[in-house]
Write a protein that holds these residues in place. Structure first.
Motif, PDB file in Angstrom:
ATOM      1  N   THR A  93       2.905   7.780 -21.007  1.00 36.46           N
ATOM      2  CA  THR A  93       2.094   7.337 -20.015  1.00 36.46           C
ATOM      3  C   THR A  93       2.464   6.266 -19.027  1.00 36.46           C
ATOM      4  OG1 THR A  93       0.114   8.077 -21.546  1.00 36.46           O
ATOM      5  CG2 THR A  93      -0.162   6.677 -19.745  1.00 36.46           C
ATOM      6  N   LEU A  94       2.586   6.670 -17.938  1.00 38.23           N
ATOM      7  CA  LEU A  94       2.855   5.616 -16.728  1.00 38.23           C
ATOM      8  C   LEU A  94       1.523   4.749 -16.269  1.00 38.23           C
ATOM      9  CD1 LEU A  94       5.479   7.342 -14.331  1.00 38.23           C
ATOM     10  CD2 LEU A  94       6.021   5.417 -16.012  1.00 38.23           C
ATOM     11  N   ARG A  95       1.901   3.249 -15.997  1.00 40.09           N
ATOM     12  CA  ARG A  95       0.728   2.756 -15.574  1.00 40.09           C
ATOM     13  C   ARG A  95       1.065   2.356 -13.969  1.00 40.09           C
ATOM     14  NH1 ARG A  95       0.792  -2.758 -18.616  1.00 40.09           N
ATOM     15  NH2 ARG A  95      -1.090  -3.194 -17.249  1.00 40.09           N
ATOM     16  N   ILE A  96       0.205   2.905 -13.046  1.00 43.14           N
ATOM     17  CA  ILE A  96       0.583   2.732 -11.544  1.00 43.14           C
ATOM     18  C   ILE A  96      -0.370   1.627 -11.054  1.00 43.14           C
ATOM     19  CG2 ILE A  96       0.445   4.056  -9.262  1.00 43.14           C
ATOM     20  CD1 ILE A  96       2.364   5.298 -11.672  1.00 43.14           C
ATOM     21  N   GLN A  97       0.213   0.945 -10.295  1.00 36.47           N
ATOM     22  CA  GLN A  97      -0.576  -0.549  -9.832  1.00 36.47           C
ATOM     23  C   GLN A  97      -0.498  -0.514  -8.266  1.00 36.47           C
ATOM     24  OE1 GLN A  97       0.151  -4.227 -11.415  1.00 36.47           O
ATOM     25  NE2 GLN A  97      -1.015  -3.746 -13.379  1.00 36.47           N
ATOM     26  N   ALA A  98      -1.399  -0.514  -7.639  1.00 37.86           N
ATOM     27  CA  ALA A  98      -1.419  -0.425  -6.034  1.00 37.86           C
ATOM     28  C   ALA A  98      -2.514  -1.265  -5.449  1.00 37.86           C
ATOM     29  CB  ALA A  98      -1.647   0.922  -5.585  1.00 37.86           C
ATOM     30  N   LEU A  99      -2.125  -1.657  -4.324  1.00 40.75           N
ATOM     31  CA  LEU A  99      -3.030  -2.526  -3.388  1.00 40.75           C
ATOM     32  C   LEU A  99      -3.691  -1.589  -2.614  1.00 40.75           C
ATOM     33  CD1 LEU A  99      -0.269  -5.219  -2.321  1.00 40.75           C
ATOM     34  CD2 LEU A  99      -2.555  -5.640  -3.639  1.00 40.75           C
ATOM     35  N   PRO A 100      -4.783  -2.200  -1.984  1.00 43.32           N
ATOM     36  CA  PRO A 100      -5.814  -1.304  -1.357  1.00 43.32           C
ATOM     37  C   PRO A 100      -5.196  -0.506  -0.175  1.00 43.32           C
ATOM     38  CG  PRO A 100      -6.558  -3.400  -1.676  1.00 43.32           C
ATOM     39  CD  PRO A 100      -5.165  -3.639  -1.967  1.00 43.32           C
ATOM     40  N   GLY A 101      -5.520   0.831   0.112  1.00 41.75           N
ATOM     41  CA  GLY A 101      -5.128   1.637   1.168  1.00 41.75           C
ATOM     42  C   GLY A 101      -3.778   2.126   0.969  1.00 41.75           C
ATOM     43  N   VAL A 102      -2.965   2.010   0.112  1.00 41.20           N
ATOM     44  CA  VAL A 102      -1.791   2.460  -0.231  1.00 41.20           C
ATOM     45  C   VAL A 102      -1.887   4.074  -0.719  1.00 41.20           C
ATOM     46  CG1 VAL A 102       0.309   2.391  -1.764  1.00 41.20           C
ATOM     47  CG2 VAL A 102      -0.769   0.116  -0.711  1.00 41.20           C
ATOM     48  N   PHE A 103      -1.101   5.074  -0.312  1.00 45.57           N
ATOM     49  CA  PHE A 103      -1.048   6.410  -0.599  1.00 45.57           C
ATOM     50  C   PHE A 103      -1.025   6.403  -2.135  1.00 45.57           C
ATOM     51  CE2 PHE A 103       0.827  10.828  -1.304  1.00 45.57           C
ATOM     52  CZ  PHE A 103      -0.169  11.319  -0.749  1.00 45.57           C
ATOM     53  N   SER A 104      -1.815   7.364  -2.954  1.00 43.00           N
ATOM     54  CA  SER A 104      -1.715   7.405  -4.435  1.00 43.00           C
ATOM     55  C   SER A 104      -2.265   6.332  -5.080  1.00 43.00           C
ATOM     56  CB  SER A 104      -0.325   7.944  -4.967  1.00 43.00           C
ATOM     57  OG  SER A 104       0.184   8.994  -4.389  1.00 43.00           O
ATOM     58  N   ALA A 105      -3.053   5.447  -4.385  1.00 44.83           N
ATOM     59  CA  ALA A 105      -3.499   4.243  -5.219  1.00 44.83           C
ATOM     60  C   ALA A 105      -4.431   4.322  -6.231  1.00 44.83           C
ATOM     61  CB  ALA A 105      -4.146   3.334  -3.878  1.00 44.83           C
ATOM     62  N   ALA A 106      -5.189   5.597  -6.085  1.00 49.05           N
ATOM     63  CA  ALA A 106      -6.313   5.799  -7.070  1.00 49.05           C
ATOM     64  C   ALA A 106      -5.999   6.974  -8.264  1.00 49.05           C
ATOM     65  CB  ALA A 106      -7.770   5.845  -6.473  1.00 49.05           C
ATOM     66  N   GLU A 107      -4.982   7.739  -7.580  1.00 48.82           N
ATOM     67  CA  GLU A 107      -4.838   9.015  -8.648  1.00 48.82           C
ATOM     68  C   GLU A 107      -3.700   9.785  -7.980  1.00 48.82           C
ATOM     69  OE1 GLU A 107      -8.153  11.649  -8.369  1.00 48.82           O
ATOM     70  OE2 GLU A 107      -8.065  11.706  -6.291  1.00 48.82           O
TER      71      GLU A 107
ATOM     72  N   ARG B  74       5.471  -3.328  -8.274  1.00 47.38           N
ATOM     73  CA  ARG B  74       4.886  -3.632  -9.416  1.00 47.38           C
ATOM     74  C   ARG B  74       4.726  -2.348 -10.591  1.00 47.38           C
ATOM     75  NH1 ARG B  74       1.120  -8.349  -8.812  1.00 47.38           N
ATOM     76  NH2 ARG B  74      -0.047  -7.529 -10.748  1.00 47.38           N
ATOM     77  N   THR B  75       4.656  -1.264 -10.034  1.00 52.75           N
ATOM     78  CA  THR B  75       4.716   0.042 -10.677  1.00 52.75           C
ATOM     79  C   THR B  75       5.812   0.300 -11.763  1.00 52.75           C
ATOM     80  OG1 THR B  75       3.097   1.193  -9.449  1.00 52.75           O
ATOM     81  CG2 THR B  75       4.527   2.541 -10.613  1.00 52.75           C
ATOM     82  N   LEU B  76       7.123  -0.198 -10.713  1.00 50.99           N
ATOM     83  CA  LEU B  76       8.428   0.035 -11.567  1.00 50.99           C
ATOM     84  C   LEU B  76       8.378  -1.161 -12.743  1.00 50.99           C
ATOM     85  CD1 LEU B  76      10.816   0.613  -8.823  1.00 50.99           C
ATOM     86  CD2 LEU B  76      10.021   2.108 -10.461  1.00 50.99           C
ATOM     87  N   ALA B  77       8.076  -2.311 -12.308  1.00 48.28           N
ATOM     88  CA  ALA B  77       8.180  -3.566 -13.184  1.00 48.28           C
ATOM     89  C   ALA B  77       7.308  -3.257 -14.508  1.00 48.28           C
ATOM     90  CB  ALA B  77       8.052  -4.748 -12.510  1.00 48.28           C
ATOM     91  N   ILE B  78       5.951  -2.862 -14.181  1.00 52.42           N
ATOM     92  CA  ILE B  78       4.985  -2.766 -15.398  1.00 52.42           C
ATOM     93  C   ILE B  78       5.349  -1.437 -16.378  1.00 52.42           C
ATOM     94  CG2 ILE B  78       3.415  -1.231 -14.519  1.00 52.42           C
ATOM     95  CD1 ILE B  78       1.168  -3.304 -15.253  1.00 52.42           C
ATOM     96  N   ASN B  79       6.159  -0.656 -15.967  1.00 56.80           N
ATOM     97  CA  ASN B  79       6.794   0.231 -16.799  1.00 56.80           C
ATOM     98  C   ASN B  79       8.194   0.033 -17.286  1.00 56.80           C
ATOM     99  OD1 ASN B  79       4.608   2.495 -16.670  1.00 56.80           O
ATOM    100  ND2 ASN B  79       4.781   2.073 -14.598  1.00 56.80           N
ATOM    101  N   GLY B  80       8.696  -1.168 -16.915  1.00 54.31           N
ATOM    102  CA  GLY B  80      10.020  -1.316 -17.363  1.00 54.31           C
ATOM    103  C   GLY B  80      11.106  -0.622 -16.757  1.00 54.31           C
TER     104      GLY B  80
END
Length: 345
Positions: free
Chosen positions: A175-189, A246-252
């Protein structure tokens, strides 16, 4: 040479004396170089951009204007005395910018919000309500409106971490964790086009570029499945770059994340270019950037390298692939009712 001013800036020109503050801060979705005019009339003013395609041509000037790019503006030695915000296309991004920029203003500073009447500017009063007790329409023309309020409400210090949303993306047993700031593409799903691309990934090796990386979903999956690749992620949106990091870092995971307007900052010699490019710019459908990306891809690729592109099925991209790779140099690798996945080598 100065470019023709967009309607919002034409409206602002009618009220230019309003913005003659010694320290004016300009931000948001700006479609021209009109802020340079305002900076030239106000000492120590700043133009803050989150769009690298807008920042890059402005930053080459030798006039000493304070023009900055990033996802977060550093506070100056003294507060700014006014804020002019061009309304971003995403309401969430407007809220994000107001939350981070208002603490950098002097109490009582004027805040102006300008934008297209079709693009959400009529919600200016609600957007400014947390910061201004009274908001009024200052002017209206060119199908745009200008609103003004005074910063007379207490504002909390800006906390960047609080603005990152997160969701999980199941990938088989992982499972990957995806983190995103507002308005970014693929921010929610994960969007349907990206899923089609990830479901039909060919083998990867060498330097791999995720162009228009958004929240870093595609790049993170590429690196997870192919740990030995040299992953690069590029985007014009500073909020996207912060999200991808952030997405890369949080998933190592490791990758080189950097701003680029198309291939402007990309070194040639790529083995794979992988992209789910946007085709909307502001309120309009916009194809030119993707068309240029396809035409210029061969000069960025190493011999035997390939371009993997997913796009809405109705978009007429085959003629550009013909021109760039030859009529026999590409194929439709997969498709759904809404999307097509192209592989060009």
């Amino acid at each position: 040479m100065s470019q023709p001013h967009a309607p919002a800036s034409q409206l602002l020109e009618r009220s230019r004396p309003l913005f003659a503050h010694p320290r004016l801060l300009i931000a948001g979705q700006v479609d021209d170089d009109y802020p340079r005019t305002l900076l030239q009339q106000s000492a120590d003013s700043t133009w803050f951009l989150t769009d690298y395609s807008r920042f890059r041509p402005q930053a080459t000037g030798s006039d000493g204007l304070d023009i900055r790019f990033g996802h977060q503006l550093e506070a100056g030695e003294t507060p700014w005395e006014g804020l002019l915000l061009y309304l971003p296309k995403a309401k969430a991004e407007a809220q994000f910018l107001l939350a981070q920029l208002t603490p950098l203003l002097t109490p009582g500073a004027p805040i102006w919000l300008v934008g297209d009447n079709r693009g959400g500017i009529k919600g200016a009063e609600k957007l400014l309500a947390p910061y201004c007790s009274k908001v009024r329409k200052q002017d209206s023309a060119r199908r745009c409106s200008l609103y003004q309020g005074l910063l007379d409400q207490a504002v909390a210090p800006f906390a960047l971490d609080a603005w990152f949303g997160e969701y999980t993306l199941p990938l088989g047993e992982q499972t990957l964790r995806i983190q995103a700031l507002p308005g970014v593409f693929s921010a929610a799903e994960l969007d349907e086009g990206s899923r089609l691309l990830l479901d039909h990934l060919p083998p990867l090796r060498g330097r791999v570029l995720d162009l228009g990386c958004g929240a870093g979903v595609i790049g993170a999956v590429l690196k997870q499945r192919h740990p030995d690749i040299a992953l690069e992620l590029a985007d014009i949106n500073a909020l996207a770059l912060a999200s991808a990091s952030r997405t890369l870092a949080i998933n190592g995971l490791e990758g080189n994340v950097y701003p680029s307007d198309g291939y402007s900052d990309v070194a040639p010699g790529l083995q794979h270019i992988i992209t789910n490019p946007p085709f909307h710019a502001g309120l309009n459908t916009h194809y030119q950037a993707t068309e240029q990306m396809m035409l210029q891809a061969p000069r960025q690729l190493a011999k035997g390298g390939d371009l993997l592109l997913v796009a809405n099925a109705f978009l007429r991209y085959p003629p550009f692939l013909d021109q760039a790779f030859g009529p026999h140099g590409w194929q439709i690798l997969a498709q759904s009712s809404k999307f097509k996945l192209y592989l060009a080598r």
